[in-house]
Design an enzyme around this catalytic site. Structure first.
Site, PDB file in Angstrom:
ATOM      1  N   HIS A 205       0.862  -1.185   0.000  1.00 31.75           N
ATOM      2  CA  HIS A 205       0.000   0.000   0.000  1.00 31.75           C
ATOM      3  C   HIS A 205       0.892   1.226   0.000  1.00 31.75           C
ATOM      4  CE1 HIS A 205      -3.768   2.228   0.797  1.00 31.75           C
ATOM      5  NE2 HIS A 205      -2.931   3.089   1.356  1.00 31.75           N
ATOM      6  N   CYS A 206       0.738   2.060  -1.019  1.00 33.60           N
ATOM      7  CA  CYS A 206       1.595   3.239  -1.175  1.00 33.60           C
ATOM      8  C   CYS A 206       0.856   4.471  -0.658  1.00 33.60           C
ATOM      9  CB  CYS A 206       1.975   3.435  -2.651  1.00 33.60           C
ATOM     10  SG  CYS A 206       3.067   4.848  -2.913  1.00 33.60           S
TER      11      CYS A 206
END
Length: 378
Positions: A205-206
């Site tokens: 997850h960025c």
């Protein structure tokens, strides 16, 4: 002497047993009353618990589950205990990341816009007035191509769904069941605690995208990192001489009497220093991240699979076996599958130019140990 001592000890033991028997007989009614009191307290606690708000009851049940998970079964080890103890911290980090996602996106847009403003209002006039025609054409063409690639891939990475497994389709092949979503998980699918759902071929997850990196936007994420790194390196290298001159101009103003610089000159020097420091820092940091992901792509892995495969390799090495990644199709073939290159011209149209083509496969099924050497012969 020993016989006398033995007789005394036997008498004391018999007397002790008799006293315990009498006490138990006399305390039996009290024990019964105590048992009824405990049952009454349990019933009252259950009724009081049912009267509590639903959110409080859920938190209490979750805390009980965490406590019981520490003593789940014989397979419990230090990793399970540490993960259980750190679960509240992970939960808090997930909540903060979810809340500050738009803030990180705003920072990316604001910092990139500041570099563009400096480039157009400070550097471009200088290039047009001092550089020969060949270098003017080079800087304008390369700079705008790099800018278009950065904007396109960042927009697509943030707006493209990473891919989710179907929830109402029971006939899909799966390797396990998600304990949080309670749905079948296909191969390479993992649960994201921030998005609170399962992601196909999840990488991570960025927060800078405010989105998960999965099967359908992995190429956009990597291309954005690559072209942003190239753009920062371009600004850092081409602006190195301007940075040195601006730094000496500002430093000399503190050591000697200030030269006759106007406010515009001072802002120009500070802008050049700001641009060079920011782009150089991002080029180093983001360049390292890009190289890491390039290595993972060459091996046919994601960030999560890297850790899983490393543990599995160690486990099999203890038994004298060698672990082989089932999704590794060869270095060149991994890149062709990742970029969706099906013919030679696609290296230009799908890699070096903006392209919205779909990735290879649907993210639900994967070829395991393909027999043919080249899945995409180019």
């Amino acid at each position: 002497m020993s016989l006398v001592a033995f007789a005394v000890a036997a008498c004391l033991l018999i007397t002790l047993h008799f006293c315990v028997f009498v006490c138990v007989r006399r305390m039996r009614p009290c024990l019964g009353v105590g048992h009824l009191l405990l049952r009454w307290l349990r019933v009252c606690s259950r009724r009081a618990r049912n009267r509590l708000p639903k959110c409080v009851r859920e938190r209490w049940a979750y805390a009980q589950l965490l406590w019981r998970s520490l003593f789940y079964n014989s397979l419990t080890n230090c990793d399970v205990v540490s993960d259980s103890l750190l679960e509240p911290i992970f939960w808090m980090v997930d909540i903060l990341t979810r809340w500050f996602g738009m803030v990180f996106v705003f920072l990316v847009v604001a910092l990139t816009s500041s570099i563009l403003i400096i480039s157009y209002f400070c550097l471009l006039p200088l290039v047009l007035n001092t550089y020969p025609p060949f270098w003017i054409v080079w800087h304008i063409c390369y700079g705008h191509w790099n800018l278009i690639m950065i904007i396109f891939h960042y927009y697509k990475a943030t707006k493209t769904s990473p891919g989710y497994p179907p929830k109402m389709k029971p006939d899909i092949p799966f390797v396990s069941v998600c304990k949080k979503c309670i749905i079948p998980k296909p191969a390479r699918t993992h649960h994201c605690g921030i998005c609170n759902t399962c992601i196909l071929k999840m990488d991570h997850h960025c927060p800078w995208l405010n989105n998960c990196v999965g099967h359908f936007n992995h190429r956009y994420f990597f291309s954005f990192c690559l072209f942003m790194t190239l753009g920062c390196m371009y600004c850092s290298i081409s602006g190195r001489t301007l940075f040195i001159n601006a730094y000496h101009a500002i430093e000399s103003s503190y050591n000697t009497p200030p030269p006759p610089y106007t406010f515009k000159d001072k802002m120009f020097h500070k802008s050049i220093i700001y641009m060079w420091v920011l782009t150089s820092t991002v080029a180093v940091a983001l360049g390292g991240l890009t190289l890491w992901h390039a290595m993972l792509i060459s091996r046919g892995e994601t960030s999560i699979e890297r850790h899983i495969n490393k543990k599995e390799a160690k486990r099999l090495a203890k038994h004298g076996k060698v672990y082989r990644n089932p999704f590794n199709y060869g270095r060149l073939n991994n890149w062709k599958i990742f970029f969706g290159v099906e013919k030679t011209s696609h290296w230009l149209t799908r890699v070096l130019l903006p392209s919205s083509h779909a990735p290879y496969g649907d993210g639900l099924t994967w070829d395991i140990y393909p027999h043919q050497k080249d899945i995409m012969p180019v």
